[in-house]
Write an enzyme that holds these catalytic residues in place. Sequence first.
Site, mmCIF file in Angstrom:
data_model
loop_
_atom_site.group_PDB
_atom_site.id
_atom_site.type_symbol
_atom_site.label_atom_id
_atom_site.label_comp_id
_atom_site.label_asym_id
_atom_site.label_seq_id
_atom_site.Cartn_x
_atom_site.Cartn_y
_atom_site.Cartn_z
ATOM 1 N N TYR A 144 28.486 -23.764 26.934
ATOM 2 C CA TYR A 144 28.692 -24.023 28.354
ATOM 3 C C TYR A 144 28.170 -25.412 28.644
ATOM 4 O O TYR A 144 27.052 -25.761 28.244
ATOM 5 C CB TYR A 144 27.916 -22.981 29.176
ATOM 6 C CG TYR A 144 27.990 -23.183 30.677
ATOM 7 C CD1 TYR A 144 26.865 -23.609 31.388
ATOM 8 C CD2 TYR A 144 29.156 -22.936 31.383
ATOM 9 C CE1 TYR A 144 26.905 -23.774 32.765
ATOM 10 C CE2 TYR A 144 29.212 -23.106 32.762
ATOM 11 C CZ TYR A 144 28.086 -23.526 33.450
ATOM 12 O OH TYR A 144 28.132 -23.705 34.809
ATOM 13 N N ASP A 239 25.080 -32.085 24.010
ATOM 14 C CA ASP A 239 24.710 -31.613 25.348
ATOM 15 C C ASP A 239 23.299 -31.014 25.241
ATOM 16 O O ASP A 239 23.138 -29.866 24.843
ATOM 17 C CB ASP A 239 25.721 -30.576 25.841
ATOM 18 C CG ASP A 239 25.342 -30.056 27.218
ATOM 19 O OD1 ASP A 239 26.121 -29.290 27.809
ATOM 20 O OD2 ASP A 239 24.238 -30.398 27.693
ATOM 21 N N LYS A 267 17.812 -30.049 33.688
ATOM 22 C CA LYS A 267 16.691 -29.101 33.636
ATOM 23 C C LYS A 267 15.327 -29.790 33.579
ATOM 24 O O LYS A 267 14.880 -30.369 34.554
ATOM 25 C CB LYS A 267 16.907 -28.127 32.473
ATOM 26 C CG LYS A 267 18.197 -27.287 32.676
ATOM 27 C CD LYS A 267 18.418 -26.314 31.564
ATOM 28 C CE LYS A 267 19.788 -25.706 31.631
ATOM 29 N NZ LYS A 267 19.901 -24.604 32.609
#
Length: 432
Positions: A144, A239, A267
Amino acid sequence: MKTRKSKALFERAKTLIPGGVNSPVRAFKTVGGDPIFMSRAKGAYLYDEDDNAYIDLINSWGPMILGHANEEVEKAIFEAVKSSTSFGAPGRREVEIAELIIEMVPSIEKIRMVNSGTEATMSAIRLARGYTGKNKFIKFEGCYHGHGDAFLVAAGSGSATLGVPDSPGVTKGTSRDTLLAPYNDLKAIDRVLAENENEICAIIVEPVAGNMGCVLPNDDFLEGLRARCDVHQILLIFDEVMTGFRLSAGGAQELLGVKPDLTTFGKIIGGGLPVGAYGGSREIMNQIAPEGPIYQAGTLSGNPVAMAAGLTILRKLHEHPEIYKQVEQTTRQITTGITRILSRQGLRYTINQIGSMYSLFFTDQEVTNFETAKSTDAQLFGAYFRGMLSRGIYLAPSQFESLFISNVIQSAEVAAVLKATEEVLLEMHEKK
Ligand code: KE4
């Protein structure tokens, strides 16, 4: 467990917000029951509106590696807000955080701040397309990369949880340029490369996958991608929204020793505030406006308050790399404890763990890609989730998520997690 106030808030929220939540995975859709509304958090603990306490094993999906309401991060935020919450002009902290990230992550020479991991990955793909002049890119099933249209093809995380890998609203034109391969499958990559010779700008990969549950790369996987990208003049994009500053101060790329051409972050980089970033070599990054022709912008990018929070958490991690050893040891105490419980109860479930990330899969198969992750028993996972929640342990409300351990989870919390796990697994299998 009293949940009256959470229930009332959820009823109100459902009339105001789609699904009553601002991000789908929070809705408890696949684990049963209603989402719990949190009112505050401190250290290793979340507290809900009904004053129930929970040991937090998600830590806001990764950012809170130093636990909740970390004093130093808070102090930096309080200090920054006194001088306005946004300048809309460049500020000192943006320079400082760029210098720090470039020092911490050797593959990066220039970096651009954005406001989420989704913005970072969308921008990285646009940059790869603009820099190479090629349109197609390869992603892996179950990975994702945020909710950008081009990524919502066999995506992981919430979209996998909701069973809508190809979301309505994503046009055929968009998904046509998104090519897929199973994670850890270099032979499949060779096939896709051969079928799309000279049309592929990038391979984007979670160097450690966290959105189909925690799935580790095979020993030769990342090096294999690196070698193929070099041969085919394709950009390798890591990623690291999840793994950046999580698995080591230099991310998964430092821990696993493979250098990407571009890296995306999110994050932890914002210390819990909305921040994303993407970076790479000077040559590639200089293609980004206003230095180059490839456009990308953001009203609140580099926001002074978010930069203050991000700078503080990154400085702490940079100056105290022993934190990574500590969170890995805590995570291993949990996973070896669960392994002992499983063998005591004659259960053959799978645990994947690396650093301070882990997942317990309710399958006896080795979980190495999306296919094997989907072999998990969703009912059993739901029962486990609800049992742990009722005992004050807050897990990710989806089998297709990783857990994240913070440095404020101590032996008392480890003991509580293991005690609850033993009880819940016993209870689940007595009922079976
Ligand atoms: P955001 O746009 O949510 O900040 O980041 C998107 C993203 C990009 N890349 C990776 C590897 C990610 O894990 C994410 C976001 N992760 C999910 C948790 N699996 C966010 C939780 C949510 O969607 O609510």
